[in-house]
Design a protein around this motif. Structure first.
Motif, PDB file in Angstrom:
ATOM      1  N   ARG A 171      41.142  -0.130 -48.977  1.00 45.54           N
ATOM      2  CA  ARG A 171      40.797  -1.090 -47.964  1.00 45.54           C
ATOM      3  C   ARG A 171      40.400  -0.361 -46.993  1.00 45.54           C
ATOM      4  O   ARG A 171      41.138   0.400 -46.206  1.00 45.54           O
ATOM      5  CB  ARG A 171      41.578  -2.192 -47.889  1.00 45.54           C
ATOM      6  CG  ARG A 171      42.286  -3.153 -48.999  1.00 45.54           C
ATOM      7  CD  ARG A 171      43.006  -4.448 -48.846  1.00 45.54           C
ATOM      8  NE  ARG A 171      44.280  -3.697 -48.311  1.00 45.54           N
ATOM      9  CZ  ARG A 171      44.971  -4.298 -47.369  1.00 45.54           C
ATOM     10  NH1 ARG A 171      44.897  -5.355 -46.671  1.00 45.54           N
ATOM     11  NH2 ARG A 171      46.296  -3.693 -47.248  1.00 45.54           N
ATOM     12  N   VAL A 172      39.452  -1.176 -45.941  1.00 45.98           N
ATOM     13  CA  VAL A 172      39.323  -0.487 -44.535  1.00 45.98           C
ATOM     14  C   VAL A 172      39.053  -1.849 -43.631  1.00 45.98           C
ATOM     15  O   VAL A 172      38.182  -2.687 -44.316  1.00 45.98           O
ATOM     16  CB  VAL A 172      38.240   0.498 -44.510  1.00 45.98           C
ATOM     17  CG1 VAL A 172      37.900   0.843 -43.071  1.00 45.98           C
ATOM     18  CG2 VAL A 172      38.450   1.459 -45.367  1.00 45.98           C
ATOM     19  N   SER A 173      39.502  -1.789 -42.371  1.00 45.42           N
ATOM     20  CA  SER A 173      39.112  -2.947 -41.523  1.00 45.42           C
ATOM     21  C   SER A 173      37.675  -2.863 -41.442  1.00 45.42           C
ATOM     22  O   SER A 173      36.839  -2.110 -41.172  1.00 45.42           O
ATOM     23  CB  SER A 173      39.857  -2.624 -40.293  1.00 45.42           C
ATOM     24  OG  SER A 173      39.476  -3.600 -39.265  1.00 45.42           O
ATOM     25  N   LYS A 174      36.980  -4.228 -41.724  1.00 43.53           N
ATOM     26  CA  LYS A 174      35.690  -4.394 -41.627  1.00 43.53           C
ATOM     27  C   LYS A 174      35.339  -4.171 -39.998  1.00 43.53           C
ATOM     28  O   LYS A 174      34.128  -3.398 -39.911  1.00 43.53           O
ATOM     29  CB  LYS A 174      35.486  -5.774 -41.744  1.00 43.53           C
ATOM     30  CG  LYS A 174      33.833  -6.328 -41.600  1.00 43.53           C
ATOM     31  CD  LYS A 174      33.684  -7.820 -41.851  1.00 43.53           C
ATOM     32  CE  LYS A 174      32.271  -8.084 -41.582  1.00 43.53           C
ATOM     33  NZ  LYS A 174      32.015  -9.670 -41.784  1.00 43.53           N
TER      34      LYS A 174
ATOM     35  N   LYS B  12      36.633  -2.070 -37.905  1.00 40.85           N
ATOM     36  CA  LYS B  12      36.955  -0.722 -37.600  1.00 40.85           C
ATOM     37  C   LYS B  12      35.508   0.017 -38.334  1.00 40.85           C
ATOM     38  O   LYS B  12      34.888   1.009 -37.905  1.00 40.85           O
ATOM     39  CB  LYS B  12      38.101  -0.170 -38.191  1.00 40.85           C
ATOM     40  CG  LYS B  12      39.299  -0.654 -37.173  1.00 40.85           C
ATOM     41  CD  LYS B  12      40.391   0.119 -37.612  1.00 40.85           C
ATOM     42  CE  LYS B  12      41.521  -0.198 -36.784  1.00 40.85           C
ATOM     43  NZ  LYS B  12      42.993   0.229 -37.193  1.00 40.85           N
TER      44      LYS B  12
ATOM     45  N   LYS C  75      38.203 -10.385 -38.140  1.00 38.04           N
ATOM     46  CA  LYS C  75      39.607 -10.884 -37.805  1.00 38.04           C
ATOM     47  C   LYS C  75      39.653 -12.388 -38.076  1.00 38.04           C
ATOM     48  O   LYS C  75      39.009 -13.227 -37.530  1.00 38.04           O
ATOM     49  CB  LYS C  75      39.906 -10.378 -36.745  1.00 38.04           C
ATOM     50  CG  LYS C  75      41.503 -10.522 -36.360  1.00 38.04           C
ATOM     51  CD  LYS C  75      41.932  -9.834 -34.978  1.00 38.04           C
ATOM     52  CE  LYS C  75      43.431 -10.280 -34.951  1.00 38.04           C
ATOM     53  NZ  LYS C  75      43.914  -9.417 -33.575  1.00 38.04           N
TER      54      LYS C  75
ATOM     55  N   GLN D 147      37.418 -12.227 -44.375  1.00 37.70           N
ATOM     56  CA  GLN D 147      36.598 -11.289 -44.438  1.00 37.70           C
ATOM     57  C   GLN D 147      37.036  -9.972 -43.632  1.00 37.70           C
ATOM     58  O   GLN D 147      36.397  -9.218 -43.215  1.00 37.70           O
ATOM     59  CB  GLN D 147      35.147 -11.575 -44.277  1.00 37.70           C
ATOM     60  CG  GLN D 147      34.631 -12.623 -45.135  1.00 37.70           C
ATOM     61  CD  GLN D 147      33.192 -13.055 -44.957  1.00 37.70           C
ATOM     62  OE1 GLN D 147      32.632 -12.663 -43.826  1.00 37.70           O
ATOM     63  NE2 GLN D 147      32.463 -13.525 -45.874  1.00 37.70           N
ATOM     64  N   GLU D 148      38.351  -9.689 -43.496  1.00 38.02           N
ATOM     65  CA  GLU D 148      38.833  -9.066 -42.413  1.00 38.02           C
ATOM     66  C   GLU D 148      38.720  -7.335 -43.107  1.00 38.02           C
ATOM     67  O   GLU D 148      38.663  -6.687 -42.255  1.00 38.02           O
ATOM     68  CB  GLU D 148      40.341  -9.301 -42.173  1.00 38.02           C
ATOM     69  CG  GLU D 148      40.397 -10.557 -41.559  1.00 38.02           C
ATOM     70  CD  GLU D 148      41.908 -10.982 -41.401  1.00 38.02           C
ATOM     71  OE1 GLU D 148      42.768 -10.079 -41.255  1.00 38.02           O
ATOM     72  OE2 GLU D 148      42.512 -12.273 -41.346  1.00 38.02           O
ATOM     73  N   ASP D 149      38.853  -7.316 -44.404  1.00 35.46           N
ATOM     74  CA  ASP D 149      38.975  -5.990 -45.003  1.00 35.46           C
ATOM     75  C   ASP D 149      37.825  -5.802 -45.770  1.00 35.46           C
ATOM     76  O   ASP D 149      37.154  -6.626 -46.521  1.00 35.46           O
ATOM     77  CB  ASP D 149      40.123  -5.565 -45.751  1.00 35.46           C
ATOM     78  CG  ASP D 149      41.553  -5.941 -45.052  1.00 35.46           C
ATOM     79  OD1 ASP D 149      41.368  -5.766 -43.526  1.00 35.46           O
ATOM     80  OD2 ASP D 149      42.519  -6.119 -45.371  1.00 35.46           O
TER      81      ASP D 149
ATOM     82  N   LEU E 149      36.092  -3.372 -49.133  1.00 37.61           N
ATOM     83  CA  LEU E 149      36.818  -2.490 -50.175  1.00 37.61           C
ATOM     84  C   LEU E 149      35.947  -1.295 -50.477  1.00 37.61           C
ATOM     85  O   LEU E 149      34.715  -1.351 -50.319  1.00 37.61           O
ATOM     86  CB  LEU E 149      36.461  -3.340 -51.275  1.00 37.61           C
ATOM     87  CG  LEU E 149      37.660  -4.243 -51.578  1.00 37.61           C
ATOM     88  CD1 LEU E 149      37.357  -5.288 -52.744  1.00 37.61           C
ATOM     89  CD2 LEU E 149      39.088  -3.906 -51.625  1.00 37.61           C
TER      90      LEU E 149
ATOM     91  N   LEU F 108      45.439   0.186 -47.220  1.00 34.40           N
ATOM     92  CA  LEU F 108      44.721   0.014 -45.986  1.00 34.40           C
ATOM     93  C   LEU F 108      44.397   1.531 -45.345  1.00 34.40           C
ATOM     94  O   LEU F 108      45.500   2.216 -44.919  1.00 34.40           O
ATOM     95  CB  LEU F 108      45.291  -1.023 -45.371  1.00 34.40           C
ATOM     96  CG  LEU F 108      44.312  -1.278 -43.878  1.00 34.40           C
ATOM     97  CD1 LEU F 108      43.172  -1.871 -44.486  1.00 34.40           C
ATOM     98  CD2 LEU F 108      45.156  -2.608 -43.214  1.00 34.40           C
TER      99      LEU F 108
ATOM    100  N   GLU G 127      42.232   4.125 -42.577  1.00 33.18           N
ATOM    101  CA  GLU G 127      41.138   4.282 -41.261  1.00 33.18           C
ATOM    102  C   GLU G 127      39.839   4.689 -42.120  1.00 33.18           C
ATOM    103  O   GLU G 127      39.818   5.507 -42.915  1.00 33.18           O
ATOM    104  CB  GLU G 127      41.648   5.250 -40.364  1.00 33.18           C
ATOM    105  CG  GLU G 127      43.099   4.797 -39.869  1.00 33.18           C
ATOM    106  CD  GLU G 127      42.884   3.552 -38.923  1.00 33.18           C
ATOM    107  OE1 GLU G 127      41.514   3.385 -38.113  1.00 33.18           O
ATOM    108  OE2 GLU G 127      43.675   2.689 -39.073  1.00 33.18           O
TER     109      GLU G 127
END
Length: 379
Positions: free
Chosen positions: A134-137, A139, A154, A158-160, A162, A191, A193
């Motif tokens: 997972r990666v922060s959308k 970021k 946030k 849909q915060e992350d 794939l 999760l 970076e």
């Protein structure tokens, strides 16, 4: 030469079991012997005492022709019984230990064989799925310039984003991180970076998806030859333009087919009084009547701004002018040359804005004056 067909792990247990059986037989015989000796001693002891004798009879003495036994022989027989009992107990303990070792070894072997069950994706998918992260959308959007507007993730569900690793070599360099994206360690999907998650990706396919209409939507990822086209399947009747019906089978639909049953992309009628076809024909007629003058006006502009015989063309109206400003400022911040860009504004306000940004423009009043000033509405 004969070879044993039994598994190696069963041989120690079988050998110990055979020894136990042999000692059991010996112990049974000795117990019978001891019991007989005791019984005979009891029967003959009384007679011995009447005859003034002090030692009971034993089976051993009777077999040797001696009618009087010694107390020492009885004690020896009892010691033999005790020794055999101890040996039997020892053999039983060894047998139980051997059984436990066999079970433990089998469990270890099963654990080694079932490591594939702990993988996030089974080996049947190893050609296109070797791990997931997972990666922060937000970021990820900051790290890469995807080129299209993205809503903030946030608090939206849909915060992350794939990332699926198609090959083992695409996983992150750190061994512990690579293990975490490959195997289920009980902590969920890791999760990461954006830089760590993509550091070994030589190429990356990006798919933007949503769930329009909040339907029970699924996404199928199929290993096959590379295709950049996304198919859409729905439980609808395309002939009757029906809405979604869970009783119908999934079938391929066009990109514009809505869940309510309306096809947003359709061939417009040409025989209606208010037919959009006839209205567009009117606009096309205006263009064709003025095309020669337009080409004449454009020639000196194109000769001036062309770079290697190439020109980038854009169009904008007043409602979308903020996007033009964002594009121009972002491009210049990254050092892009916008000198060969030509903007076709559809209104005078946009023409002045584009020229203020240092962009070349051409405004054709005959063809553009009928286009609305406002931005397109979101459906």
């Amino acid at each position: 030469m004969m070879l044993s067909t039994s598994p190696p792990s069963d041989r120690p247990s079988s050998r110990i079991t055979g020894q136990v059986i042999i000692f059991t037989i010996k112990l049974t015989f000795v117990c019978l012997l001891c019991g007989s000796s005791y019984l005979a001693g009891t029967l003959w002891g009384r007679q011995s005492m009447e005859m003034g004798m002090h030692a009971p009879m034993s089976v051993g003495n009777m077999m040797q022709g001696n009618y009087l036994g010694s107390t020492v022989e009885m004690k020896k027989s009892s010691a033999d019984c005790k020794k055999l009992e101890e040996q039997l107990i020892e053999m039983q303990v060894k047998e139980e230990l051997a059984k436990h070792k066999t079970i433990t070894d089998a469990a270890k072997s099963n654990n080694n064989d079932s490591k594939s069950e702990d993988r996030r994706f089974p080996r049947t998918m190893s050609k296109f799925a070797n791990g997931i992260a997972r990666v922060s959308k937000d970021k990820l959007d900051d790290y890469f310039d995807f080129g299209n507007p993205l809503s903030k993730g946030k608090g939206t569900g849909q915060e992350d984003a794939l990332i699926i690793y198609h090959s083992a070599g695409a996983r992150p360099k750190d061994e512990s991180v690579a293990h975490s994206v490959t195997f289920n360690d009980g902590n969920g999907i890791p999760l990461l970076e954006p830089q760590t998650a993509t550091e070994n990706c030589d190429s990356m396919n990006v798919v933007f998806t949503a769930n329009p209409g909040n339907t029970r939507q699924c996404t199928a990822l199929i290993g096959n030859y590379e295709s950049y086209h996304i198919q859409r399947w729905m439980r609808v009747d395309t002939v009757k333009s029906s809405p979604i019906d869970s009783n119908l089978p999934l079938q391929l639909v066009s990109r514009g087919y809505a869940s309510r049953g309306k096809a947003n992309f359709y061939a417009p009628p040409s025989d209606s009084k208010f037919s959009p076809v006839k209205r567009h024909w009117g606009q096309l007629k205006t263009f064709l009547q003025n095309v020669d003058k337009v080409m004449e006006d454009l020639k000196p502009i194109l000769e001036k701004i062309a770079r290697n015989n190439a020109v980038v063309v854009m169009t904008v109206n007043h409602g979308q002018s903020s996007l033009l400003m964002n594009f121009a400022c972002s491009a210049r911040r990254r050092g892009f040359d916008l000198g060969n860009m030509l903007v076709f504004p559809t209104d005078l306000e946009s023409k002045e804005l584009a020229e203020g940004l240092g962009l070349a423009t051409y405004y054709d009043e005959n063809n553009m004056s009928s286009i609305p000033l406002g931005e397109a509405r979101q459906v």
